[in-house]
Scaffold this motif. Sequence first.
Motif, PDB file in Angstrom:
ATOM      1  N   GLN A 119       0.909  -1.252   0.095  1.00 60.83           N
ATOM      2  CA  GLN A 119       0.035  -0.096   0.080  1.00 60.83           C
ATOM      3  C   GLN A 119       0.902   1.286   0.119  1.00 60.83           C
ATOM      4  N   CYS A 120       2.071   1.059   0.858  1.00 54.57           N
ATOM      5  CA  CYS A 120       2.988   2.236   0.631  1.00 54.57           C
ATOM      6  C   CYS A 120       3.660   2.441  -0.722  1.00 54.57           C
ATOM      7  N   ASP A 121       3.668   1.601  -1.338  1.00 50.08           N
ATOM      8  CA  ASP A 121       4.187   1.639  -2.880  1.00 50.08           C
ATOM      9  C   ASP A 121       3.139   2.318  -3.705  1.00 50.08           C
ATOM     10  N   TRP A 122       1.949   1.918  -3.417  1.00 49.21           N
ATOM     11  CA  TRP A 122       0.797   2.577  -4.463  1.00 49.21           C
ATOM     12  C   TRP A 122       0.516   4.120  -3.956  1.00 49.21           C
ATOM     13  N   LEU A 123       0.623   4.432  -2.620  1.00 44.32           N
ATOM     14  CA  LEU A 123       0.475   5.616  -2.221  1.00 44.32           C
ATOM     15  C   LEU A 123       1.509   6.599  -2.938  1.00 44.32           C
ATOM     16  N   LEU A 124       2.886   6.100  -2.880  1.00 41.08           N
ATOM     17  CA  LEU A 124       3.873   7.004  -3.210  1.00 41.08           C
ATOM     18  C   LEU A 124       3.659   7.019  -4.748  1.00 41.08           C
ATOM     19  N   ALA A 125       3.671   6.070  -5.465  1.00 43.87           N
ATOM     20  CA  ALA A 125       3.293   5.890  -7.089  1.00 43.87           C
ATOM     21  C   ALA A 125       2.275   7.049  -7.275  1.00 43.87           C
ATOM     22  N   ASP A 126       1.205   6.942  -6.644  1.00 40.03           N
ATOM     23  CA  ASP A 126      -0.137   7.779  -7.074  1.00 40.03           C
ATOM     24  C   ASP A 126       0.058   9.126  -6.871  1.00 40.03           C
ATOM     25  N   CYS A 127       0.837   9.383  -5.655  1.00 37.60           N
ATOM     26  CA  CYS A 127       1.293  10.980  -5.485  1.00 37.60           C
ATOM     27  C   CYS A 127       1.961  11.513  -6.471  1.00 37.60           C
ATOM     28  N   ARG A 128       2.862  10.827  -7.005  1.00 40.00           N
ATOM     29  CA  ARG A 128       3.812  11.177  -7.990  1.00 40.00           C
ATOM     30  C   ARG A 128       2.984  11.557  -9.179  1.00 40.00           C
ATOM     31  N   LYS A 129       2.092  10.709  -9.797  1.00 40.94           N
ATOM     32  CA  LYS A 129       1.200  11.057 -10.648  1.00 40.94           C
ATOM     33  C   LYS A 129       0.369  12.317 -10.564  1.00 40.94           C
ATOM     34  N   LEU A 130      -0.322  12.106  -9.396  1.00 40.78           N
ATOM     35  CA  LEU A 130      -1.201  13.403  -9.146  1.00 40.78           C
ATOM     36  C   LEU A 130      -0.566  14.620  -8.920  1.00 40.78           C
ATOM     37  N   GLN A 131       0.721  14.759  -8.429  1.00 42.56           N
ATOM     38  CA  GLN A 131       1.489  16.046  -8.317  1.00 42.56           C
ATOM     39  C   GLN A 131       1.579  16.756  -9.514  1.00 42.56           C
ATOM     40  N   GLN A 132       1.750  16.014 -10.511  1.00 40.81           N
ATOM     41  CA  GLN A 132       1.762  16.579 -11.794  1.00 40.81           C
ATOM     42  C   GLN A 132       0.649  17.308 -12.463  1.00 40.81           C
ATOM     43  N   VAL A 133      -0.406  16.868 -12.159  1.00 39.34           N
ATOM     44  CA  VAL A 133      -1.587  17.462 -12.406  1.00 39.34           C
ATOM     45  C   VAL A 133      -2.106  18.681 -11.591  1.00 39.34           C
ATOM     46  N   ASN A 134      -2.143  18.244 -10.147  1.00 33.56           N
ATOM     47  CA  ASN A 134      -2.513  19.321  -9.239  1.00 33.56           C
ATOM     48  C   ASN A 134      -1.900  18.990  -7.969  1.00 33.56           C
ATOM     49  N   TRP A 135      -0.729  19.564  -7.667  1.00 29.88           N
ATOM     50  CA  TRP A 135       0.096  19.508  -6.586  1.00 29.88           C
ATOM     51  C   TRP A 135      -0.674  19.354  -5.312  1.00 29.88           C
ATOM     52  N   GLU A 136      -1.754  20.336  -4.891  1.00 29.70           N
ATOM     53  CA  GLU A 136      -2.405  20.372  -3.817  1.00 29.70           C
ATOM     54  C   GLU A 136      -3.337  19.154  -3.662  1.00 29.70           C
ATOM     55  N   GLY A 137      -3.740  18.642  -4.944  1.00 32.03           N
ATOM     56  CA  GLY A 137      -4.642  17.231  -4.918  1.00 32.03           C
ATOM     57  C   GLY A 137      -3.558  16.222  -4.655  1.00 32.03           C
ATOM     58  N   ALA A 151     -11.268   3.546   6.864  1.00 32.97           N
ATOM     59  CA  ALA A 151     -12.712   3.733   7.009  1.00 32.97           C
ATOM     60  C   ALA A 151     -13.466   2.703   6.445  1.00 32.97           C
ATOM     61  N   VAL A 152     -13.303   2.622   5.222  1.00 35.46           N
ATOM     62  CA  VAL A 152     -14.263   1.474   4.340  1.00 35.46           C
ATOM     63  C   VAL A 152     -13.488   0.245   3.681  1.00 35.46           C
ATOM     64  N   GLY A 153     -12.299   0.052   4.160  1.00 32.00           N
ATOM     65  CA  GLY A 153     -11.529  -1.213   3.383  1.00 32.00           C
ATOM     66  C   GLY A 153     -11.034  -0.961   2.297  1.00 32.00           C
ATOM     67  N   GLN A 154      -9.921  -1.907   1.742  1.00 32.53           N
ATOM     68  CA  GLN A 154      -9.487  -1.912   0.640  1.00 32.53           C
ATOM     69  C   GLN A 154     -10.096  -1.943  -0.597  1.00 32.53           C
ATOM     70  N   GLU A 155     -11.073  -2.661  -0.760  1.00 34.19           N
ATOM     71  CA  GLU A 155     -11.933  -2.788  -2.046  1.00 34.19           C
ATOM     72  C   GLU A 155     -12.723  -1.394  -2.179  1.00 34.19           C
ATOM     73  N   LYS A 156     -13.331  -0.859  -1.396  1.00 32.10           N
ATOM     74  CA  LYS A 156     -13.977   0.280  -1.528  1.00 32.10           C
ATOM     75  C   LYS A 156     -12.977   1.664  -1.757  1.00 32.10           C
ATOM     76  N   ALA A 157     -11.893   1.427  -1.063  1.00 30.02           N
ATOM     77  CA  ALA A 157     -11.006   2.367  -1.331  1.00 30.02           C
ATOM     78  C   ALA A 157     -10.396   2.464  -2.779  1.00 30.02           C
ATOM     79  N   ASP A 158     -10.200   1.148  -3.343  1.00 29.11           N
ATOM     80  CA  ASP A 158      -9.787   1.206  -4.680  1.00 29.11           C
ATOM     81  C   ASP A 158     -10.813   1.771  -5.554  1.00 29.11           C
ATOM     82  N   CYS A 159     -12.189   1.569  -5.299  1.00 21.06           N
ATOM     83  CA  CYS A 159     -13.082   2.177  -6.222  1.00 21.06           C
ATOM     84  C   CYS A 159     -12.894   3.917  -6.150  1.00 21.06           C
ATOM     85  N   TRP A 160     -12.740   4.184  -4.991  1.00 24.59           N
ATOM     86  CA  TRP A 160     -12.639   5.842  -4.397  1.00 24.59           C
ATOM     87  C   TRP A 160     -11.122   6.321  -5.241  1.00 24.59           C
TER      88      TRP A 160
END
Length: 936
Positions: A119-137, A151-160
Amino acid sequence: MDAQQTEQAKKAAEQLLQRDGKIVHKWFEEIWPEVALIFEDSPESFATWLEMIKDFSGTHWELFFFLLKESPGLLKSISLNQYDHWLSLIRFYAQIDRKAAQNLMRLGLCQFSDLLAEQCDWLLADCRKLQQVNWEGGLAYFEYLPQVIQAVGQEKADCWKEQVFIIANNHPVLLKNYIIGSYKLIGNIGGEEIRQWLQSAVSMNLEISSRTANSFLVLSPEVFLEAEKEGVIIFDSWKDLVFLMGKAHEEAAESFMHQSFEALRHLSAQQLLQWGELGLRIAQREGISAKEFFISSIDIVKETGYKDLERWAEAGLEVMEDRRLRLFFSRRSKESTEALKAGQLSLSLEKIYKTLQAMLQASFGQQVVLRETGVLPEGTYQEQADLPTCDGYRIYLPSKVSVFEDQELNFKLYKIMLFHQATLLTSGTLEGLEWSGDSTMNTDSERLYWEILQLVIGRNVDNHLLSINPGLKKDLKIILGELVKNLQKLDESQLEEAAVKELIVWSLPIFAEESPAFYGNGENVKDTADEIFQSLARTLDTSKLCRLLVSFRAAYRGIIVKELVEVEGLIKKQWDETGGDVDSIGLIKSLGSRFIQDKAVTFIRFLVKKLIHLHQQEAQEGFARTIFYDEWDWTLEDYKRDWCRVREIHLQPTLVNKVDSILEEHRSLITLMRRYFAMLRPDRVKRLKRQPQGDHVDMDAVVEALVERRQGMGNAENLYIWRDKRSRDVAVAFLMDCSGSTIEEISAGKTILDLEKEAVIIMAEALEMLGDNFAVYSFSSDGRLQVDFQVVKEFDQVYDDNVRQRFGSLKSMEMTRLAAAVRHAVEKMKRVKAAVKLLFILSDGRPYDMDYRAREQDEKSIGQWLRQDEMLYPQEDTRMALWEAKSNGITPFCLTVDKQAKQYMDKIFGQVGYVLINDVDMLPAKLPEIYRRLTT
């Protein structure tokens, strides 16, 4: 750690010392041994970490410090490769916004410790992608993803996550606030509802503006969740109003959204929609007026009620000119004030307070302390505020009632509220009551049980009340008319609605003949509540049952706040045992974790403090009088009329004579001051001989005149003695700050207030010798309507033992609304005849109170920012109050012990109107010296 690691670290330290200086070198020396232990089995990893640190050291010293501090903890949670990616993120943010980089760094350890390695790998990789689009996001994603997973578990978090990237690709400007808003909603509504919510924001972005869409994403979840507590679904209608308002005027829509959450604390869900429709009509006329309307509305609802707000708004809509319309809805015109007062149907507790007290005395044969619900700290009510309640000792009623468009009916509602609470209080129902059901209950079940328990208690109380006062049943039927109508609308084919209708009918005494017989076989209220709960919770939806019961509460019964009852019980017991010496800190500690599950620790602390303060107030004689004063609002360049209520309290003597110990401690100083002040006292009478007129004949002058006449020399003149009655014509009022901050201990167990009292007592003893007329007052405040002005000694009172013992009643209380206290002191001094009048203020800090500011503005300009300055507003009001004192021939002077006083005292008192005492212990000795200088 081995020799190789030590050698590597020393080389790195030397390089850091040469490039970045001693401080960075020192930090590094403290941290690297901890990291070396983590990589004890991998010298290569330690060497890699050292290279990363050296590369990062040139970023910014503050970021580097945080990195070193957090590194040992982080490297226990994530791999070195993940650590490197995290550093890359921080470097990126440091180039854009250093505060954002610091925030990312602070979040790091907390976020990674809650996630698996994958999950840490996903978080870091996703942040690198998102920071190029909207750094505050990207930053918001880093903060909220772990919380969403929890709050909702991995499955719902994936949908989010999928939805987050859709937003990033299509509407990047909405990314940050979508993440924040959707996190608030994700555990409360389904995925389809969230998609509809998002689509509304996208439509606003396309058809109105990104500003309105982002405000909607942030503010709408709070409104949705607050409305859901009432069990009423209004979100779609509210959202449509926002959209139409935005089309009419963008700022009006934002103001509506900003004020809606607060409005829901005072309005029903349906009233909120009606309020929005009123604002929409105004926005279609003139947008800024609608914005002002929403801002002004909250205060009007608090003061008078929703129906009066509606009438006021309709009157405003009849104003034709746009400029007058803005002044009307911002409440800055006489026209607006008159419209609000005209035809007011709401009834205030203040207006009928004495009548209710008399009725209470006649019906129950005893005095009960009656208070407004507004005195209770924020957080007392979890749902709807301003409902009647009691704490086992006092009754709390709403400050106003506006349920009916008839003052007589509103009065009847007040009466039934009062009688219900008085019966609850005097019947002993609350004594020894167990507050909770089965410890294994989940949150929904526990809330349902609590609603049922209150319903059973309410039924028993009503039955007892009507048995001793059957005449109230007729009034009760009128009061419950609207609730009965709404009960008929329930769909009995729905099991939960049928059950709630049956339970409500059983609980209301007006339906005694129709009540189902199978409820209420328990021996006491708790047994009955247990029985009902078990019969309902076994097969029905507890969450829906709870929402329905909340929405069908009989408002006159109010609610029972278990924390309020139990905390007051502990305070009352300690108060009676110690004669008022309650150990608040010990009491808070003794409460332990009993309430922490339901309430924040800070709330319990505030509740204890407030209830002790109420006991202190009630222990005094009461209010000798109350008077309203204007307050200067420099942003309006005008006074707010009748804005502050000063409550004058005449202190009573205490049994403990603290004055004797003070006189003994300072005996030598007092003796010296009496001797010194005696020398300042002029002769009471001076005989002037050979005057042209006077009280007595000057025999020496007469003899000389007769001799001169016989010798033929001149006319006889100046034959009288004039008795010139001279005395010091000085009147001084000592105004002591008794705010909460004066409880601070300075030395030898003495507080600032103790030293203030010592100084004034020493002065009083000396002034008795000098003969100057003096008065002693103190003050504290808790909002503009609770400025307490305490009288220790008036000008016309003799300074005797009775007065001396009143000093023991002075306590450190709330806050410092200095200007209102000054205005009241000036009113008193205006009636005193003296050539020199001095107002001597003893304070430990700047003026401050919880609502002591201009009304908040939405604009971001410097001018508007200044208007929001909570320090500038009270300073300007105090400065104006002091100017008013000078205009009335009174010289104000302040003696302060605030070490920051120089920053603001020049602005308030001028350069010669105050003295700063750096050593507080010197206050008793300094005051007489300063007084002598000012009056001679």
